[in-house]
Scaffold this motif. Structure first.
Motif, PDB file in Angstrom:
ATOM      1  N   GLU A  12       0.884  -1.171   0.000  1.00 22.88           N
ATOM      2  CA  GLU A  12       0.000   0.000   0.000  1.00 22.88           C
ATOM      3  C   GLU A  12       0.912   1.209   0.000  1.00 22.88           C
ATOM      4  O   GLU A  12       1.787   1.330   0.864  1.00 22.88           O
ATOM      5  CB  GLU A  12      -0.893   0.006   1.236  1.00 22.88           C
ATOM      6  N   CYS A  13       0.724   2.093  -0.975  1.00 23.57           N
ATOM      7  CA  CYS A  13       1.648   3.209  -1.104  1.00 23.57           C
ATOM      8  C   CYS A  13       0.910   4.510  -1.367  1.00 23.57           C
ATOM      9  O   CYS A  13      -0.267   4.519  -1.706  1.00 23.57           O
ATOM     10  CB  CYS A  13       2.662   2.939  -2.211  1.00 23.57           C
ATOM     11  N   THR A  14       1.645   5.605  -1.240  1.00 22.81           N
ATOM     12  CA  THR A  14       1.100   6.926  -1.510  1.00 22.81           C
ATOM     13  C   THR A  14       1.082   7.159  -3.020  1.00 22.81           C
ATOM     14  O   THR A  14       1.719   6.421  -3.789  1.00 22.81           O
ATOM     15  CB  THR A  14       1.963   8.019  -0.861  1.00 22.81           C
ATOM     16  N   GLU A  17       4.653   7.724  -4.138  1.00 18.81           N
ATOM     17  CA  GLU A  17       5.401   6.481  -4.256  1.00 18.81           C
ATOM     18  C   GLU A  17       4.980   5.711  -5.509  1.00 18.81           C
ATOM     19  O   GLU A  17       5.822   5.124  -6.198  1.00 18.81           O
ATOM     20  CB  GLU A  17       5.220   5.627  -3.004  1.00 18.81           C
ATOM     21  N   TRP A  18       3.678   5.719  -5.805  1.00 18.31           N
ATOM     22  CA  TRP A  18       3.185   5.072  -7.030  1.00 18.31           C
ATOM     23  C   TRP A  18       3.868   5.685  -8.247  1.00 18.31           C
ATOM     24  O   TRP A  18       4.382   4.961  -9.103  1.00 18.31           O
ATOM     25  CB  TRP A  18       1.663   5.205  -7.140  1.00 18.31           C
ATOM     26  N   GLY A  42       0.363  -1.883  -4.695  1.00 20.13           N
ATOM     27  CA  GLY A  42       1.211  -0.770  -4.276  1.00 20.13           C
ATOM     28  C   GLY A  42       2.385  -0.534  -5.187  1.00 20.13           C
ATOM     29  O   GLY A  42       2.256  -0.481  -6.414  1.00 20.13           O
ATOM     30  N   SER A 103       8.545  -0.027   4.319  1.00 23.46           N
ATOM     31  CA  SER A 103       7.680  -0.911   5.110  1.00 23.46           C
ATOM     32  C   SER A 103       8.588  -1.979   5.707  1.00 23.46           C
ATOM     33  O   SER A 103       9.765  -2.069   5.358  1.00 23.46           O
ATOM     34  CB  SER A 103       6.607  -1.553   4.224  1.00 23.46           C
TER      35      SER A 103
END
Length: 162
Positions: A12-14, A17-18, A42, A103
């Protein structure tokens, strides 16, 4: 044989970050590299999408024993049944590791690569590892963007990465 570069990061990313992972995957594919990732969401999905958009090859090394959760942009899928231990497979298959974001799983991939000591480790954002004296751990390159990260792998020589 083409270079194989692992692009790792949180499932799961911002949005930032994507974007970083997508551009990294795109640039790697443009250099003819095979992108290796964890095959899920993500950062992994973003790197895969970027590489596929550039006509590249993407190998997903899955934690499960089947392909059910595999991302749609993977060219090849390796279901391992190893859970998080699959991170060792990803690192061992790579000529370089680029991480985006941070992470616990990403940190384990950095640690495995640093411990093996055979491939470059490049970070785009994410956690910073320090030694017992509070100094940044040596050997990890912190890049300012996707092109700098690809260049920092050293796989294509100076000034040729994207």
């Amino acid at each position: 044989m083409p270079a194989q570069v692992a692009v790792c990061g949180p499932g799961e990313c911002t949005a930032r970050e994507w974007d970083l992972a997508y551009q990294t995957g795109r640039l790697l594919a443009g250099r003819g590299a095979v992108v290796i990732c964890g095959g899920l969401g993500g950062v992994m999905a973003a790197a895969a999408a970027g590489a596929r958009a550039a006509g590249g090859t993407v190998v997903g090394v899955l934690p499960a024993a089947d392909r059910a959760a595999a991302g749609p942009d993977l060219t090849a899928v390796i279901p391992t049944g190893l859970g998080q231990a699959r991170n060792n497979v990803i690192v061992n298959a790579a000529d370089a590791l680029i991480t985006v974001g941070g992470s616990w799983g990403t940190l384990s991939e950095i640690a495995l690569a640093m411990r093996a000591g055979r491939i470059p480790v490049v970070q785009l954002g994410g956690w910073h590892v320090h030694d017992q004296d509070g100094r940044p751990a040596g050997g990890i390159v912190h890049a300012g963007g996707p092109a700098a990260a690809v260049e920092a792998t050293g796989l294509w020589g100076r000034g040729t990465a994207g």
